[in-house]
Enzyme design. Structure first.
Site, PDB file in Angstrom:
ATOM      1  N   LYS A 144      59.660  24.087  28.678  1.00 47.60           N
ATOM      2  CA  LYS A 144      59.152  22.962  29.235  1.00 47.60           C
ATOM      3  C   LYS A 144      60.536  22.045  30.010  1.00 47.60           C
ATOM      4  CE  LYS A 144      55.057  22.946  28.734  1.00 47.60           C
ATOM      5  NZ  LYS A 144      53.935  23.283  29.835  1.00 47.60           N
TER       6      LYS A 144
ATOM      7  N   TYR B 256      59.160  27.203  23.274  1.00 49.34           N
ATOM      8  CA  TYR B 256      58.295  26.234  24.029  1.00 49.34           C
ATOM      9  C   TYR B 256      59.035  25.055  24.753  1.00 49.34           C
ATOM     10  CZ  TYR B 256      54.583  22.977  25.111  1.00 49.34           C
ATOM     11  OH  TYR B 256      53.822  22.123  25.673  1.00 49.34           O
TER      12      TYR B 256
HETATM   13  P1  NAD Z   1      44.565  23.953  26.295  1.00 52.69           P
HETATM   14  O1  NAD Z   1      45.086  25.081  25.295  1.00 52.69           O
HETATM   15  O2  NAD Z   1      43.531  23.184  25.904  1.00 52.69           O
HETATM   16  O3  NAD Z   1      44.456  24.326  27.768  1.00 52.69           O
HETATM   17  C1  NAD Z   1      45.358  25.323  28.226  1.00 52.69           C
HETATM   18  C2  NAD Z   1      44.521  26.408  29.259  1.00 52.69           C
HETATM   19  O4  NAD Z   1      45.485  27.468  29.595  1.00 52.69           O
HETATM   20  C3  NAD Z   1      43.507  27.078  28.261  1.00 52.69           C
HETATM   21  O5  NAD Z   1      42.487  27.085  29.115  1.00 52.69           O
HETATM   22  C4  NAD Z   1      44.240  28.722  28.474  1.00 52.69           C
HETATM   23  O6  NAD Z   1      43.256  29.618  28.619  1.00 52.69           O
HETATM   24  C5  NAD Z   1      44.647  28.595  29.738  1.00 52.69           C
HETATM   25  N1  NAD Z   1      45.792  29.541  29.660  1.00 52.69           N
HETATM   26  C6  NAD Z   1      46.632  29.966  28.789  1.00 52.69           C
HETATM   27  N2  NAD Z   1      47.498  30.943  29.025  1.00 52.69           N
HETATM   28  C7  NAD Z   1      46.944  31.219  30.376  1.00 52.69           C
HETATM   29  C8  NAD Z   1      47.405  32.793  31.370  1.00 52.69           C
HETATM   30  N3  NAD Z   1      48.308  33.624  30.857  1.00 52.69           N
HETATM   31  N4  NAD Z   1      46.565  32.686  32.561  1.00 52.69           N
HETATM   32  C9  NAD Z   1      45.664  31.665  32.667  1.00 52.69           C
HETATM   33  N5  NAD Z   1      45.161  30.662  31.792  1.00 52.69           N
HETATM   34  C10 NAD Z   1      45.996  30.514  30.710  1.00 52.69           C
HETATM   35  O7  NAD Z   1      45.992  23.113  26.472  1.00 52.69           O
HETATM   36  P2  NAD Z   1      46.224  21.647  27.174  1.00 52.69           P
HETATM   37  O8  NAD Z   1      47.120  20.867  26.186  1.00 52.69           O
HETATM   38  O9  NAD Z   1      45.331  21.276  28.096  1.00 52.69           O
HETATM   39  O10 NAD Z   1      47.423  22.551  27.875  1.00 52.69           O
HETATM   40  C11 NAD Z   1      47.858  22.221  29.426  1.00 52.69           C
HETATM   41  C12 NAD Z   1      49.324  22.266  29.683  1.00 52.69           C
HETATM   42  O11 NAD Z   1      49.700  20.875  29.008  1.00 52.69           O
HETATM   43  C13 NAD Z   1      50.264  23.217  28.853  1.00 52.69           C
HETATM   44  O12 NAD Z   1      51.165  23.470  30.128  1.00 52.69           O
HETATM   45  C14 NAD Z   1      50.740  22.578  27.695  1.00 52.69           C
HETATM   46  O13 NAD Z   1      52.130  23.281  27.485  1.00 52.69           O
HETATM   47  C15 NAD Z   1      51.014  21.223  28.367  1.00 52.69           C
HETATM   48  N6  NAD Z   1      51.272  20.115  27.517  1.00 52.69           N
HETATM   49  C16 NAD Z   1      50.370  19.735  26.389  1.00 52.69           C
HETATM   50  C17 NAD Z   1      50.555  19.017  25.553  1.00 52.69           C
HETATM   51  C18 NAD Z   1      49.679  18.664  24.436  1.00 52.69           C
HETATM   52  O14 NAD Z   1      50.007  17.801  23.519  1.00 52.69           O
HETATM   53  N7  NAD Z   1      48.365  19.227  24.355  1.00 52.69           N
HETATM   54  C19 NAD Z   1      51.713  18.101  25.614  1.00 52.69           C
HETATM   55  C20 NAD Z   1      52.647  18.251  26.763  1.00 52.69           C
HETATM   56  C21 NAD Z   1      52.278  19.378  27.665  1.00 52.69           C
END
Ligand code: NAD
Length: 283
Positions: free
Chosen positions: A166, A162
């Site tokens: 990133k 992961y």
């Molecule tokens: P989340 O799981 O709530 O939302 C992610 C969404 O992406 C989900 O609805 C999921 O169904 C969708 N998804 C996953 N794989 C997919 C695919 N192959 N095709 C289409 N849709 C897909 O999580 P989030 O935290 O809102 O994540 C959003 C972004 O933020 C991600 O890129 C994650 O890596 C990043 N992020 C999250 C955090 C955290 O702490 N939550 C921190 C830094 C970055």
């Protein structure tokens, strides 16, 4: 005729940050919001809740992703904002012992690379194609925001694949921002949040992180909107003077920080890395 409303595509719009940004755009008004997500139930419900259009798409499937972009563009004759945000967390213990003896173990699960990097590249590519065709009528911001992570700046051994994804997403945003702005006026920026309590991880896993440092999702929305609108302030309140292009914004708690790339080790490296430019290489 091009739509009088601005048009957005949000990948991963069914949950978490994608959902929150979509809700904000819908609430602002003047926006057509398109949610792309694998999760039909969550995405469909979200779309119904705030009058968006849902497209059930696996972002790793480039042809389907392309069709979704095409359908959005055909329907509205414009595209103004793409939030390349869909992502997943680590999918297993990279360091686990495999008892396969002399046989090679099964391949590690590199799906985070496919979704968080390859699909972000593909999403940016399609975004470039349709954003650059959008009439420059002063209505649209013509902007891409990429969701990287604080894991793109710092090593994170427990989620090593992961973390690598990133680092790549962050580097990707920095690489394309200059040329895309120069050639087509498209602004590319990235957000790098700390921990945001979304559906990315299970409740059990979230419990392992320090509670006091969670980023409220509203803070993520605020930073994405700042990047979309094109102006903003540093965490200390000072005006940030440069146009918001190629910015990588780290978010922790209720603060955000404009972060620059590491300094060149010396002038020679600065010279090496700045030549040849895009126009020299691809002329
Ligand atoms: P989340 O799981 O709530 O939302 C992610 C969404 O992406 C989900 O609805 C999921 O169904 C969708 N998804 C996953 N794989 C997919 C695919 N192959 N095709 C289409 N849709 C897909 O999580 P989030 O935290 O809102 O994540 C959003 C972004 O933020 C991600 O890129 C994650 O890596 C990043 N992020 C999250 C955090 C955290 O702490 N939550 C921190 C830094 C970055």
């Amino acid at each position: 005729m091009a739509s009088q409303k601005k048009v957005s595509i949000i990948t991963g719009g069914g949950s978490g940050m994608g959902y929150a940004v979509a809700a904000e755009l819908a609430q602002r008004g003047g926006w057509v919001v398109n949610l792309l997500d694998l999760n039909a139930e969550a995405g469909g419900e979200a779309a119904k809740r705030f009058g968006a259009t849902f497209h059930k798409i696996d972002v790793t499937d480039y042809p389907s992703l392309g069709v979704a972009f095409k359908n959005v563009y055909k329907a509205h004759k414009r595209l103004d904002f793409v939030f390349a945000n869909a992502g997943i967390a680590e999918r297993g213990d990279f360091y686990a012992t495999n008892n396969t003896g002399e046989e090679p173990p099964p391949a590690p699960n590199t799906l985070p690379i496919e979704i968080n990097v390859t699909s972000v590249i593909n999403t940016s590519y399609l975004a470039q194609h349709y954003l650059r065709q959008t009439p420059d009528d002063g209505l649209g911001p013509r902007s891409i925001v990429i969701t990287a992570s604080c894991g793109g700046f710092y090593s994170c051994p427990a989620a090593c694949i992961y973390g690598a994804s990133k680092f790549a997403a962050l580097g990707w945003a920095r690489n394309i921002a200059g040329p895309m702005y120069k050639r087509d006026g498209i602004r590319v920026n990235a957000i790098c949040p700390g921990t945001v309590r979304t559906n990315l991880l299970s409740d059990d896993l979230w419990e392992k992180f320090p509670k006091e440092y969670f980023v409220p999702i509203e803070k993520v929305v605020e930073v994405v909107m700042m990047l979309l609108d094109g102006d903003g302030k540093q965490a200390d309140g000072a005006d940030f003077q440069k146009a918001l292009v190629g910015q990588t914004v780290e978010i922790l708690g209720t603060s955000h920080y404009f972060r620059t790339q590491v300094e060149y080790c010396d002038e020679a490296m600065a010279a090496v890395m700045s030549a040849p430019g895009v126009d020299d290489l691809w002329a």
